[in-house]
Scaffold this active site. Structure first.
Site, PDB file in Angstrom:
ATOM      1  N   GLY A  38       0.908  -1.231  -0.069  1.00 49.90           N
ATOM      2  CA  GLY A  38      -0.022  -0.106  -0.152  1.00 49.90           C
ATOM      3  C   GLY A  38       0.773   1.383   0.010  1.00 49.90           C
ATOM      4  N   ALA A  39       0.125   2.275   0.274  1.00 49.27           N
ATOM      5  CA  ALA A  39       0.843   3.678   0.380  1.00 49.27           C
ATOM      6  C   ALA A  39       1.367   3.798  -1.012  1.00 49.27           C
ATOM      7  CB  ALA A  39       1.938   3.674   1.474  1.00 49.27           C
ATOM      8  N   HIS A  73       4.526   2.116  -8.097  1.00 46.01           N
ATOM      9  CA  HIS A  73       3.586   1.057  -8.185  1.00 46.01           C
ATOM     10  C   HIS A  73       2.695   0.984  -9.542  1.00 46.01           C
ATOM     11  CE1 HIS A  73       4.056   1.585  -3.421  1.00 46.01           C
ATOM     12  NE2 HIS A  73       4.630   0.287  -3.811  1.00 46.01           N
ATOM     13  N   GLN A 132       7.885  -9.246   7.708  1.00 45.84           N
ATOM     14  CA  GLN A 132       9.346  -8.747   7.200  1.00 45.84           C
ATOM     15  C   GLN A 132       9.715  -7.534   7.730  1.00 45.84           C
ATOM     16  OE1 GLN A 132       7.058  -8.034   3.239  1.00 45.84           O
ATOM     17  NE2 GLN A 132       8.206  -6.414   3.192  1.00 45.84           N
ATOM     18  N   GLN A 162      15.430  -7.966  -3.257  1.00 41.96           N
ATOM     19  CA  GLN A 162      14.271  -8.905  -2.966  1.00 41.96           C
ATOM     20  C   GLN A 162      13.755  -9.437  -4.505  1.00 41.96           C
ATOM     21  OE1 GLN A 162      10.554  -6.877  -0.777  1.00 41.96           O
ATOM     22  NE2 GLN A 162      10.002  -6.374  -2.952  1.00 41.96           N
ATOM     23  N   SER A 167       7.604   4.822  -0.548  1.00 44.52           N
ATOM     24  CA  SER A 167       6.504   5.471   0.277  1.00 44.52           C
ATOM     25  C   SER A 167       7.075   6.158   1.558  1.00 44.52           C
ATOM     26  CB  SER A 167       5.779   4.046   0.921  1.00 44.52           C
ATOM     27  OG  SER A 167       5.394   3.236   0.082  1.00 44.52           O
TER      28      SER A 167
HETATM   29  O1  PAF Z   1       8.079  -4.676  -2.017  1.00 46.04           O
HETATM   30  C1  PAF Z   1       7.051  -4.758  -1.050  1.00 46.04           C
HETATM   31  O2  PAF Z   1       6.300  -3.877  -1.146  1.00 46.04           O
HETATM   32  C2  PAF Z   1       7.013  -5.881  -0.088  1.00 46.04           C
HETATM   33  O3  PAF Z   1       8.139  -6.387   0.156  1.00 46.04           O
HETATM   34  C3  PAF Z   1       6.017  -6.963  -0.938  1.00 46.04           C
HETATM   35  C4  PAF Z   1       6.817  -7.659  -1.863  1.00 46.04           C
HETATM   36  C5  PAF Z   1       4.770  -6.560  -1.234  1.00 46.04           C
HETATM   37  C6  PAF Z   1       5.873  -8.249   0.169  1.00 46.04           C
HETATM   38  O4  PAF Z   1       5.434  -7.716   1.382  1.00 46.04           O
END
Ligand code: PAF
Length: 280
Positions: free
Chosen positions: A29-30, A35, A59, A153, A186
Site C-alpha cells: 500500500g501507500a 507502483h 518482514q 528482494q 513510500s
Molecule cells: O516490496 C514490497 O512492497 C513488499 O516487500 C512485498 C513484495 C509486497 C511483500 O510484502
C-alpha cells in the site's frame, strides 16, 4: 473491485476463463507512481490484474517501522482508479493471512539473503518470501511484477519461486524516480522538504560511481562513494556494495561478461532509503 477475504478472492478466480492471464502486483500500500508503473506493466500483459495491499508483519525487523507504516487503502484505491476501473484489489487483514499464528517460514536462499539488506535486517527476506509465496499460491497469477528498487528482494523472490517450483513468471520493472532523481518510495513522504531535496545526492552519486566504474577498480569506486557521503552533512551512508547482479556476491575483481550493480542504503534522519544502479 475490492476483495477482503481469501473466500472472496477464490470466487473471483473461479470466474476466470482459461485463456485469461492474471498479473499480480504485490504491494504494502501507500501507493505511488512507482507502483502504478508496475500495474501498467501488468495491465499491458494480462487480461486481469490483481494488486495485493497487505502490510506484512513478518518482514519488519523493527516494530516501530511496522507501527509507522502508512495505511492508506482509500487513497490507494483512488489512485489505482486513475489508470483503470477494472483492477482487482486484494486487501486482507493480518488474521485472514496468518490466522492466529504470525509465523515466518525459513528459506535456503543460497547466500542471496546474507548481504546488504539481509545483513542489516535480520529475517527480513524470510518474511518477504513467506508472504510472497502465500500470495502467489492464493492468486495463482501467470506473472508477478516487482520493482528493481528492491533489486535484492527481486532476486530472492526469483530464487524462492525456483525452489518452490511455482508456475509463475517474475517480472522486474525499472526504478521510477522523482524529478530530482530520488527513487520513488513510500518512505519519501516521511522526509522533510530539505531532506527530500538533498536526497537527490544519492542517485547523483550512483551515476558518478557508474562512470568511475568504467576506469577504476571496484574498491576505488567504493572508497570514493564512502568519501562523498562522509562529506555530506545530512545523509549517512549505511552501506555501499558492488555485486554480481545475478548472484549478489560482492565483487572481488572485475570479470568480463559479468553484470555488476552498485547498491546503497542511506539514512536521511531516521528515514532509511535504498537505491541501486546497473554498472555495465
Ligand atoms: O516490496 C514490497 O512492497 C513488499 O516487500 C512485498 C513484495 C509486497 C511483500 O510484502
Amino acid at each position: 473491485m475490492l476483495l477482503r477475504t481469501k473466500k472472496e478472492l477464490e470466487s473471483f478466480l473461479s470466474l476466470k476463463k482459461e485463456n485469461e492471464d492474471i498479473g499480480l502486483v504485490p504491494t504494502m500500500g501507500a501507493l505511488h507512481q512507482g507502483h502504478l508503473s508496475l500495474v501498467s506493466a501488468a495491465l499491458s500483459e494480462n487480461k486481469k490484474v490483481v494488486i495485493s495491499i497487505f502490510v506484512n508483519p513478518t518482514q519488519f525487523n523493527n516494530t516501530e517501522d511496522l507501527r509507522k507504516y502508512p495505511q492508506t487503502l482509500e487513497a490507494d484505491i483512488d489512485l489505482l482508479s486513475t489508470i483503470s476501473n477494472e483492477l482487482v484489489v486484494f486487501a486482507p487483514s493480518t488474521e485472514e493471512i496468518y490466522a492466529d499464528e504470525v509465523k515466518t517460514k525459513s528459506y535456503q536462499f543460497h547466500g542471496l539473503d546474507k548481504v546488504m539488506e539481509g545483513e542489516f535486517r535480520e529475517d527480513h527476506f524470510n518474511g518477504v518470501g513467506t508472504i510472497v509465496e502465500m500470495l502467489l499460491r492464493l492468486v495463482k497469477p501467470d506473472s508477478a511484477y516487482f520493482g528493481e528498487k528492491d533489486f535484492q528482494q527481486l532476486q530472492i523472490i526469483r530464487k524462492m519461486v525456483e525452489l518452490q517450483q511455482l508456475p509463475v513468471e517474475i517480472i522486474g520493472c525499472p526504478i521510477v524516480r522523482e524529478p530530482n532523481g530520488l527513487a520513488m518510495s513510500s518512505r519519501n513522504e516521511r522526509l522533510s522538504k530539505t531532506l527530500r531535496k538533498e536526497a537527490s545526492f544519492i542517485y547523483e552519486t550512483l551515476q558518478n560511481a557508474k562512470e568511475k566504474f568504467g576506469t577504476n577498480s571496484a574498491q576505488e569506486v567504493i572508497k570514493w562513494v564512502q568519501k562523498k557521503f562522509e562529506n555530506h552533512q545530512l545523509l549517512n551512508l549505511e552501506y555501499i556494495e558492488i555485486t554480481d547482479a545475478d548472484t549478489l556476491t560482492p565483487i572481488q575483481k572485475k570479470q568480463k561478461n559479468v553484470k555488476y550493480r552498485a547498491f546503497v542504503a542511506v539514512y536521511a534522519d531516521d528515514v532509511r532509503l535504498i537505491d541501486n544502479i546497473a554498472l555495465n
